[in-house]
Design a protein around this motif. Sequence first.
Motif: not given
Length: 160
Positions: A27-40
């Motif tokens: 879950w931690k990796e999923l949240m980091i990856w998706t939040s980064t992609s959201f911002i980008f």
Amino acid sequence: MNEREDYFRFSKNGDIHTLSDRIPFNWKELMIWTSTSFIFLIWFLGIGIGIFVATLTLIGYTLYRFASWIYYTELKIDEKSGKITRLKKIFERTQKTELIADKFDPNRFEYSELTRSGKTKFLMNYRTHKNNELLILKNKSDKELIEKYITEKITVYNNV
């Protein structure tokens, strides 16, 4: 997605060695990856389109990771009986069991070189009367790791 991702692992339970291709659901990796992609994506595409594309990316990536965690394959090598079997599993339950060989021979493993997207990968086969394609390895170091594990850790006692 991640080159250093743990996409296979060995374990041993008694006389049985297991090679599993189950990718852990983190879950931690999923949240980091998706939040980064959201911002980008919002930054490059704007608010409206960025949120739409980022939401689609979030749904797609979550489904991909969840599916790779649910459906996986295990290769079991029994040192005592010498049998090698492949189990296809969904949610820890075995859906299909396939006997690959009655007598395990480490010399029957073959690694075919594949070139995909400009990268060299290896297809792990176990040769009997047919080709048993077991796993696609991402790089040469993974191939060498598996070869080393098989030669050093697996000793079949069955000398019939």
